[in-house]
Design a protein around this motif. Structure first.
Motif, PDB file in Angstrom:
ATOM      1  N   GLN A   1     -21.642 -15.191  49.778  1.00 18.37           N
ATOM      2  CA  GLN A   1     -22.434 -16.270  49.500  1.00 18.37           C
ATOM      3  C   GLN A   1     -23.709 -15.980  49.991  1.00 18.37           C
ATOM      4  O   GLN A   1     -24.954 -16.069  49.554  1.00 18.37           O
ATOM      5  N   ILE A   6     -17.356 -22.560  44.002  1.00 19.86           N
ATOM      6  CA  ILE A   6     -16.890 -21.819  45.304  1.00 19.86           C
ATOM      7  C   ILE A   6     -16.555 -22.725  46.212  1.00 19.86           C
ATOM      8  O   ILE A   6     -15.819 -22.760  47.126  1.00 19.86           O
ATOM      9  N   TYR A  50     -29.715 -14.543  44.104  1.00 27.43           N
ATOM     10  CA  TYR A  50     -28.804 -14.542  42.938  1.00 27.43           C
ATOM     11  C   TYR A  50     -29.307 -13.720  41.876  1.00 27.43           C
ATOM     12  O   TYR A  50     -28.985 -13.799  40.549  1.00 27.43           O
ATOM     13  N   ASN A  91     -19.040 -19.590  38.002  1.00 26.67           N
ATOM     14  CA  ASN A  91     -20.262 -20.445  38.615  1.00 26.67           C
ATOM     15  C   ASN A  91     -20.135 -20.446  39.957  1.00 26.67           C
ATOM     16  O   ASN A  91     -19.031 -20.989  40.504  1.00 26.67           O
ATOM     17  N   THR A  92     -21.084 -20.088  40.924  1.00 24.72           N
ATOM     18  CA  THR A  92     -21.060 -20.081  42.482  1.00 24.72           C
ATOM     19  C   THR A  92     -20.987 -21.531  42.742  1.00 24.72           C
ATOM     20  O   THR A  92     -20.366 -21.733  44.045  1.00 24.72           O
ATOM     21  N   GLN A  93     -21.335 -22.549  42.122  1.00 22.62           N
ATOM     22  CA  GLN A  93     -21.035 -23.960  42.602  1.00 22.62           C
ATOM     23  C   GLN A  93     -19.287 -24.380  42.795  1.00 22.62           C
ATOM     24  O   GLN A  93     -19.015 -25.074  43.616  1.00 22.62           O
ATOM     25  N   LYS A 138     -18.499 -10.295  41.565  1.00 26.76           N
ATOM     26  CA  LYS A 138     -19.723 -10.361  41.524  1.00 26.76           C
ATOM     27  C   LYS A 138     -20.687  -9.804  42.674  1.00 26.76           C
ATOM     28  O   LYS A 138     -21.674  -8.984  42.445  1.00 26.76           O
ATOM     29  N   LEU A 176     -25.477 -13.052  48.170  1.00 33.59           N
ATOM     30  CA  LEU A 176     -26.409 -13.796  46.905  1.00 33.59           C
ATOM     31  C   LEU A 176     -27.538 -14.347  47.149  1.00 33.59           C
ATOM     32  O   LEU A 176     -28.566 -14.184  46.536  1.00 33.59           O
ATOM     33  N   PHE A 178     -15.609 -14.076  41.843  1.00 35.17           N
ATOM     34  CA  PHE A 178     -16.809 -14.271  42.689  1.00 35.17           C
ATOM     35  C   PHE A 178     -17.126 -12.923  43.738  1.00 35.17           C
ATOM     36  O   PHE A 178     -17.880 -12.429  43.802  1.00 35.17           O
TER      37      PHE A 178
END
Length: 489
Positions: free
Chosen positions: A324, A304, A332, A300-302, A259, A327, A256
């Motif tokens: 977060q 996190i 995103y 997958n940001t979920q 990214k 993004l 993450f």
């Protein structure tokens, strides 16, 4: 359409009650605006945004008052942008400006040697100062990003930056110009500096799941559904889709962060106006990049949301939170980091400038006194509801320091600020902390304030040089001006 004002200025909204009156344009020269009755009544419903600080303090980012025909909107010492009224048609934007006239008035009052000024003389002081402040065409734009870079240059100061910013992600975004977008570079700089600290310590290693289509072997558990689709239906009888755990750096958290790091580097490269020679952070990106060479950015940001954080790697929690935000700021979509347009949209946000100034001073103190550590400066030393900015202690040198970004130009208010720092030095807990055994011994007091310097070398905050400029009418109280970074005109 916005109301653009500088710090500690007041905008006056006048009612135009003519039946066919239309809303006017904001006059930046005299900070006035004419509004129709409908919009005027809507403005009166405004509830100023509250900024939550440490120790559960809540302060309005700006103040609003009104009478029958006028509305007064007074900016405080927070810079940012926010909706005003309930219909989200107009916004208020407070610019990060330093007014040399306020500084000059403060210096003039503190340099006054007479202790028995008449009320007439004091009134004359105040009128002259207010007149000079009102015609502040010479105000200089502060380099907020440069201040943040300095404030986060030391890990001792960086850990206090989590209360600098408020962002209202729930509100509609405000259309504004690219130059007024302080939010995005502010977030990017905070993220990169946190990442620098993470890389300095070393990336966190942990167990993470890996999914792989193995040949002639099985590891971990077989993913039956994917095995049927990918191998059984295609007659790949020697292959098996497995999921197993690996211990290493390519964890969810690091993927993450990588990214967001890619998003941030794209933004820095495409916005040189924020990251020019004074704010050049190419070195910072080059420092971080090697640590993430073998980390992928497939995440997958979920995932996190359910992470648990190790106290030893405390920077991870703040870095992921800021990541977060970044993004979300770009929806995103990495292509938005490369889009350079004159008009953008931003969520309402506010930056706490007094707090940023305190941390800027703190970083300078640590930088200019390399033989001392954070324990020698006792940042935000608290007692009985009082919080001292700095309690300096080094062998024979003991100083109570107040970093005053909120400078006043009113004679009595300036002296009130001086008496405030003097009162801190009389607290028993302060004397105990500094081991003041002699009841007759006094603690020197120092006010550090922002100063606008031209063609002068910047004075260093070396501890042995802090007590050189005494405030004439007080015993053992001193002042020290520190220049702030400015944007090029």
């Amino acid at each position: 359409m916005g109301i653009h004002i500088k710090e500690h200025r007041t905008a006056i909204i006048n009612l135009n009650d003519a039946e066919d009156a239309a809303d006017g344009l904001f006059n930046k020269d005299n900070c006035t605006l004419q509004l129709s009755k409908k919009t005027f009544d809507d403005f009166k419903k405004t509830i100023p945004t509250e900024f939550k600080r440490e120790r559960n303090q809540t302060i309005n980012c700006y103040n609003i008052s009104f009478d029958e025909s006028r509305i007064f909107i007074k900016s405080d010492y927070y810079v940012g942008i926010d909706w005003i009224g309930t219909e989200n048609k107009r916004f208020i934007y407070v610019e990060p400006k330093i007014n040399p006239s306020v500084v000059e008035a403060f210096i003039k009052v503190t340099d006054e040697e007479s202790e028995t000024l008449s009320n007439e003389k004091i009134e004359e002081y105040d009128k002259e100062a207010e007149k000079n402040v009102r015609k502040d065409s010479c105000s200089k734009e502060l380099n907020v990003i440069g201040m943040l870079l300095e404030a986060m240059s030391n890990h001792a100061t960086a850990k206090h930056t989590n209360h600098l910013l408020f962002v209202d992600w729930e509100s509609a975004e405000i259309p504004t110009s690219q130059t007024q977008d302080l939010l995005t570079p502010f977030l990017v700089v905070r993220f990169l500096k946190l990442l620098q600290e993470i890389v300095r310590k070393g990336l966190k290693k942990s167990y993470y799941k890996v999914e792989e289509n193995l040949n002639n072997r099985v590891r971990g558990k077989i993913l039956v559904g994917k095995q049927i689709k990918q191998n059984i239906f295609k007659n790949r009888v020697t292959s098996t889709v497995c999921e197993y755990q690996v211990f290493g750096e390519n964890s969810i958290e690091n993927r993450f962060l990588n990214k967001v790091f890619i998003f941030s580097t794209h933004y820095v490269e495409n916005n040189p106006k924020f990251f020019n020679d004074n704010n050049n952070i190419a070195w910072l990106i080059n420092y971080i990049r090697p640590a993430f060479e073998h980390i992928n950015n497939d995440v997958n940001t979920q995932e996190i949301k359910n992470l648990k954080y190790n106290p030893f790697f405390k920077e991870y929690q703040e870095a992921i939170k800021i990541g977060q935000y970044i993004l979300k700021r770009f929806s995103y979509n990495i292509t938005k980091t490369a889009t350079v347009t004159e008009t953008i949209s931003t969520p309402p946000f506010w930056i706490d400038m007094p707090k940023l100034f305190e941390l800027y001073v703190y970083a300078k103190l640590l930088k200019d006194n390399p033989n001392l550590s954070e324990r020698n400066f006792n940042y935000q030393f608290s007692t009985h509801g009082n919080a001292l900015d700095f309690l300096v202690y080094d062998n024979e040198i003991k100083i109570v320091v107040d970093a005053k970004y909120k400078l006043h130009y009113n004679y009595n208010k300036v002296h009130s600020d001086i008496r405030q720092v003097a009162g801190y030095a009389r607290l028993n807990k302060v004397r105990e902390k500094l081991k003041m055994n002699d009841s007759n011994e006094e603690i020197p007091c120092l006010i550090i304030y922002p100063e606008y310097l031209t063609n002068q070398s910047e004075a260093k905050l070396e501890i042995q040089n802090l007590l050189k400029d005494r405030i004439s009418t007080y015993h053992n109280i001193y002042k020290f001006g520190i220049s702030l970074p400015l944007n090029a005109e």
